[in-house]
Design a protein around this motif. Structure first.
Motif, PDB file in Angstrom:
ATOM      1  N   PHE A  42       7.981 -16.585 -14.563  1.00 44.88           N
ATOM      2  CA  PHE A  42       8.147 -17.495 -13.406  1.00 44.88           C
ATOM      3  C   PHE A  42       8.974 -16.842 -12.307  1.00 44.88           C
ATOM      4  CE2 PHE A  42       6.967 -20.976 -16.382  1.00 44.88           C
ATOM      5  CZ  PHE A  42       5.948 -21.521 -15.626  1.00 44.88           C
ATOM      6  N   PRO A  43      10.254 -16.482 -12.559  1.00 41.91           N
ATOM      7  CA  PRO A  43      11.013 -15.810 -11.488  1.00 41.91           C
ATOM      8  C   PRO A  43      10.415 -14.459 -11.123  1.00 41.91           C
ATOM      9  CG  PRO A  43      12.227 -15.739 -13.564  1.00 41.91           C
ATOM     10  CD  PRO A  43      11.086 -16.679 -13.772  1.00 41.91           C
ATOM     11  N   GLY A  44       9.855 -13.757 -12.125  1.00 38.70           N
ATOM     12  CA  GLY A  44       9.242 -12.470 -11.822  1.00 38.70           C
ATOM     13  C   GLY A  44       8.050 -12.611 -10.898  1.00 38.70           C
ATOM     14  N   GLY A  45       7.223 -13.629 -11.146  1.00 30.88           N
ATOM     15  CA  GLY A  45       6.063 -13.866 -10.306  1.00 30.88           C
ATOM     16  C   GLY A  45       6.447 -14.256  -8.888  1.00 30.88           C
ATOM     17  N   ILE A  46       7.519 -15.042  -8.752  1.00 36.16           N
ATOM     18  CA  ILE A  46       7.988 -15.443  -7.412  1.00 36.16           C
ATOM     19  C   ILE A  46       8.426 -14.217  -6.627  1.00 36.16           C
ATOM     20  CG2 ILE A  46       9.813 -16.684  -6.193  1.00 36.16           C
ATOM     21  CD1 ILE A  46       9.710 -18.756  -8.481  1.00 36.16           C
ATOM     22  N   LEU A  47       9.214 -13.320  -7.283  1.00 37.45           N
ATOM     23  CA  LEU A  47       9.653 -12.094  -6.604  1.00 37.45           C
ATOM     24  C   LEU A  47       8.464 -11.213  -6.241  1.00 37.45           C
ATOM     25  CD1 LEU A  47      12.807 -11.155  -8.707  1.00 37.45           C
ATOM     26  CD2 LEU A  47      12.768 -11.872  -6.316  1.00 37.45           C
ATOM     27  N   ALA A  48       7.525 -11.079  -7.180  1.00 34.72           N
ATOM     28  CA  ALA A  48       6.363 -10.230  -6.925  1.00 34.72           C
ATOM     29  C   ALA A  48       5.517 -10.777  -5.775  1.00 34.72           C
ATOM     30  CB  ALA A  48       5.515 -10.119  -8.189  1.00 34.72           C
ATOM     31  N   ALA A  59       9.501  -3.708  -0.089  1.00 34.79           N
ATOM     32  CA  ALA A  59       9.454  -2.363  -0.676  1.00 34.79           C
ATOM     33  C   ALA A  59      10.550  -2.190  -1.719  1.00 34.79           C
ATOM     34  CB  ALA A  59       9.603  -1.318   0.431  1.00 34.79           C
ATOM     35  N   LEU A  60      11.715  -2.800  -1.462  1.00 40.03           N
ATOM     36  CA  LEU A  60      12.823  -2.698  -2.417  1.00 40.03           C
ATOM     37  C   LEU A  60      12.504  -3.440  -3.713  1.00 40.03           C
ATOM     38  CD1 LEU A  60      15.871  -3.180  -0.004  1.00 40.03           C
ATOM     39  CD2 LEU A  60      15.066  -1.048  -1.040  1.00 40.03           C
ATOM     40  N   ILE A  61      11.863  -4.615  -3.575  1.00 35.75           N
ATOM     41  CA  ILE A  61      11.456  -5.368  -4.773  1.00 35.75           C
ATOM     42  C   ILE A  61      10.437  -4.562  -5.565  1.00 35.75           C
ATOM     43  CG2 ILE A  61      10.253  -7.427  -5.594  1.00 35.75           C
ATOM     44  CD1 ILE A  61      11.434  -8.930  -3.171  1.00 35.75           C
ATOM     45  N   LEU A  62       9.448  -3.998  -4.870  1.00 36.84           N
ATOM     46  CA  LEU A  62       8.427  -3.200  -5.539  1.00 36.84           C
ATOM     47  C   LEU A  62       9.025  -1.957  -6.194  1.00 36.84           C
ATOM     48  CD1 LEU A  62       5.376  -2.865  -6.103  1.00 36.84           C
ATOM     49  CD2 LEU A  62       5.232  -1.557  -3.975  1.00 36.84           C
ATOM     50  N   ALA A  63      10.078  -1.423  -5.574  1.00 34.36           N
ATOM     51  CA  ALA A  63      10.707  -0.211  -6.098  1.00 34.36           C
ATOM     52  C   ALA A  63      11.315  -0.431  -7.480  1.00 34.36           C
ATOM     53  CB  ALA A  63      11.782   0.285  -5.137  1.00 34.36           C
TER      54      ALA A  63
END
Length: 209
Positions: A42-48, A59-63
């Motif tokens: 859930f939180p991972g999907g929101i960030l993604a 880009a920082l999140i993807l990094a």
């Protein structure tokens, strides 16, 4: 929701398919941890989701994912190269390639430069550490300087492996650093504790009764 439902269904199915071929209860041993990871989708999907915004912080999140994939890949590749394991060499290259490709798929311009700089720097740094670790790895042989036949009673290790090769000699397989201790005993009931320390590839063994 898609990530959550996918893992909620797929992970129990994987364990149920493997269970007939395993001696342990896989669901009991592993699924508790995997269920927590499933909830974290859930939180991972929101960030993604925010990666698609193509901002600097995207880009920082993807990094975060890129560093994980890149470091995993370069570690597997180099360790396998030292061991001559071809399948894991290919596996490691795949992980590393995906880490780089993510930057071209989801980033452009300065965001791509930022992403690739973080990921490649992490891969180079971890690659250098892995090479040093493997170059300093080896086997150290230690002779017990006491009479009698000795056997290992108990042992605890951190990045070292200990094995007896005969009644009075044990070997230590080690990397660049690590520690551990083993307690040995003989038929007369004598007990000796050996403390093992590895630093910079150098092995030190001390004993205490």
């Amino acid at each position: 929701m898609k990530c959550f439902v996918f893992f909620l269904i797929s992970q129990p199915l994987i364990y149920l398919i493997q269970q007939p071929f395993a001696s342990d209860n896989l669901l009991q041993l592993y699924y508790g941890k995997w269920f927590i990871i499933t909830l974290l989708t859930f939180p991972g999907g929101i960030l993604a989701f925010f990666i698609k915004r193509k901002e600097i912080w995207s880009a920082l999140i993807l990094a975060v994912a890129g560093v994980f994939l890149g470091v995993t890949g370069i570690g597997r590749f180099l360790n396998a190269a030292f061991e001559g394991n071809v399948s894991f060499i290919v596996d490691g290259l795949f992980f590393a390639a995906v880490a780089v490709l993510l930057g071209f798929i989801f980033c452009d311009g300065k965001k791509r430069v930022l992403y690739l700089s973080i990921v490649l720097a992490s891969m180079i740094g971890f690659g250098g550490y892995t090479i040093c670790d493997n170059a300093s790895s080896g086997t150290y042989e230690y002779d017990i300087e006491h009479e009698g036949k000795w056997s290992m009673q108990v042992g605890t290790y951190d990045r070292v492996n200990v094995a007896f090769i005969d009644d009075d000699t044990f070997t230590i397989e080690h990397g660049r650093k690590g520690s551990g201790d083993i307690t040995v005993c003989n038929e007369e009931g004598d007990v000796i504790r050996y403390i093992i320390t590895v630093k910079g590839g150098e092995v030190t063994v001390t004993e205490s009764k």
